[in-house]
Design an enzyme around this catalytic site. Structure first.
Site, PDB file in Angstrom:
ATOM      1  N   THR A 103     -32.999 -68.976  57.543  1.00  0.00           N
ATOM      2  CA  THR A 103     -32.276 -68.657  58.774  1.00  0.00           C
ATOM      3  C   THR A 103     -31.715 -67.236  58.755  1.00  0.00           C
ATOM      4  OG1 THR A 103     -30.417 -69.869  57.812  1.00  0.00           O
ATOM      5  CG2 THR A 103     -31.741 -71.020  59.445  1.00  0.00           C
ATOM      6  N   THR A 104     -31.288 -66.744  57.581  1.00  0.00           N
ATOM      7  CA  THR A 104     -30.871 -65.341  57.469  1.00  0.00           C
ATOM      8  C   THR A 104     -32.053 -64.412  57.706  1.00  0.00           C
ATOM      9  OG1 THR A 104     -29.062 -65.884  55.966  1.00  0.00           O
ATOM     10  CG2 THR A 104     -29.858 -63.623  55.892  1.00  0.00           C
ATOM     11  N   TYR A 124     -29.667 -78.022  67.660  1.00  0.00           N
ATOM     12  CA  TYR A 124     -29.575 -78.382  69.071  1.00  0.00           C
ATOM     13  C   TYR A 124     -29.799 -79.868  69.330  1.00  0.00           C
ATOM     14  CZ  TYR A 124     -29.991 -78.565  74.113  1.00  0.00           C
ATOM     15  OH  TYR A 124     -29.794 -78.892  75.420  1.00  0.00           O
ATOM     16  N   TYR A 129     -31.206 -78.313  53.695  1.00  0.00           N
ATOM     17  CA  TYR A 129     -30.217 -77.283  54.002  1.00  0.00           C
ATOM     18  C   TYR A 129     -29.289 -77.805  55.096  1.00  0.00           C
ATOM     19  CZ  TYR A 129     -28.406 -72.690  55.575  1.00  0.00           C
ATOM     20  OH  TYR A 129     -27.600 -71.636  55.943  1.00  0.00           O
ATOM     21  N   ARG A 178     -23.769 -74.093  62.331  1.00  0.00           N
ATOM     22  CA  ARG A 178     -24.839 -73.393  63.048  1.00  0.00           C
ATOM     23  C   ARG A 178     -25.829 -74.342  63.732  1.00  0.00           C
ATOM     24  NH1 ARG A 178     -25.234 -67.668  61.575  1.00  0.00           N
ATOM     25  NH2 ARG A 178     -26.994 -67.612  63.004  1.00  0.00           N
ATOM     26  N   LYS A 210     -29.141 -77.251  49.762  1.00  0.00           N
ATOM     27  CA  LYS A 210     -28.267 -76.100  49.980  1.00  0.00           C
ATOM     28  C   LYS A 210     -27.161 -76.612  50.905  1.00  0.00           C
ATOM     29  CE  LYS A 210     -28.035 -71.528  52.171  1.00  0.00           C
ATOM     30  NZ  LYS A 210     -28.769 -70.517  52.976  1.00  0.00           N
ATOM     31  N   ILE A 212     -27.447 -69.816  47.334  1.00  0.00           N
ATOM     32  CA  ILE A 212     -28.410 -69.063  48.143  1.00  0.00           C
ATOM     33  C   ILE A 212     -27.552 -68.124  48.972  1.00  0.00           C
ATOM     34  CG2 ILE A 212     -30.154 -69.167  49.954  1.00  0.00           C
ATOM     35  CD1 ILE A 212     -31.094 -71.826  48.766  1.00  0.00           C
TER      36      ILE A 212
END
Length: 288
Positions: free
Chosen positions: A44-45, A107, A133, A138, A161, A203
């Site tokens: 995502t980063t 979502y 994760y 988010r 994570k 991470i």
């Protein structure tokens, strides 16, 4: 393999928003040189949500090629569509990646049954090791410990994570999962405490620009040399916090560019660069 400091790698882009392979090569070499334990490519980063599937696959495969076996590569394969995650994962079969990192579906807000079936189906359609994760802030959904424990019984789901911010979950998960099930922090600010409670690594966003220090902190922590680890980590606390002054990865891209680790700070809409106010904070704190 997946212990210590792992970087959540940014995806460098040119001024037009295309992938910048020259900068990608530079930052991968930076992590190899500074002993980062593994690279998460297009997590995502790495702006997985704004790359199309072809770009996503190409960046992962190019990262593998550049790394040339010198550092393990974990591929982001998360999506809010189970079918899309499976399709993406299958593209990495026999590529040489070491694992996939799969974020909870955003979502859709699935319940625990939906989350369990989502990750189970992805895992059952591949032999590639899978790392869950969880980042509720988010995605809008929370993968609870009881569901993680249930998923841990699936052979190729090897860890999580965890970025909920709830450190009490470490003990709950650790108590009821197999000994080698990985517990990896997804929050730089609390990651050292995460290790103290039995975690295996982080991470990290911070590692994009402080790879050597992050390697030292978590190498020491895993040897239970917490006093020395704390001493280094205390110098990074302000950076850990301020990298989330605005939405990730806008701040880390701006600083990485300022440190000349990549050529441009470009993001794709709807993400935009940081405000003047945040830039002043970074400059005043000598983050660049």
């Amino acid at each position: 393999m997946f212990k210590g400091s792992i970087v959540a790698l940014i995806t460098p882009m040119d001024i037009k928003g295309n992938i910048c392979l020259k900068s990608l090569k530079k930052i991968i070499y930076y992590h190899i040189k500074n002993k980062t334990k593994a690279i998460v490519s297009v997590g995502t980063t790495g702006e997985s949500s704004t790359l199309n599937q072809e770009e996503h696959i190409n960046v992962v495969l190019k990262t593998l090629e550049i790394a040339d076996g010198k550092i393990p590569i974990i591929a982001g394969n998360g999506s809010n569509s189970t079918i899309e995650s499976i399709t993406l994962t299958k593209k990495f079969e026999k590529s040489g990646i070491s694992a996939c990192l799969s974020v909870t579906p955003y979502y859709n807000k699935p319940n625990q049954k939906g989350l369990y079936l989502h990750f189970k189906k992805i895992a059952k359609n591949t032999n590639i090791p899978q790392i869950l994760y969880n980042i509720p802030s988010r995605t809008g959904c929370d993968l609870l410990p009881k569901t993680v424990i249930k998923l841990s019984k699936i052979k190729n789901i090897i860890g999580i994570k965890e970025a909920s911010g709830d450190l009490s979950r470490i003990k709950k998960i650790k108590k009821k999962t197999k000994k080698n099930f990985l517990l990896i922090s997804g929050d730089d600010e609390t990651a050292l405490n995460f290790i103290k409670l039995g975690g295996n690594g982080v991470i990290s966003v911070t590692a994009n620009i402080a790879a050597k220090k992050m390697y030292k902190i978590f190498s020491l922590a895993l040897k239970k040399k917490f006093k020395k680890a704390n001493k280094i980590n205390n110098k990074l606390i302000k950076l850990h916090k301020n990298l989330f002054q605005e939405t990730n990865p806008s701040p880390i891209k701006w600083i990485t560019k300022k440190k000349k680790l990549m050529k441009n700070k470009t993001l794709r809409l709807p993400m935009v660069s940081i405000s003047k106010k945040t830039k002043i904070i970074f400059i005043k704190n000598n983050f660049i």
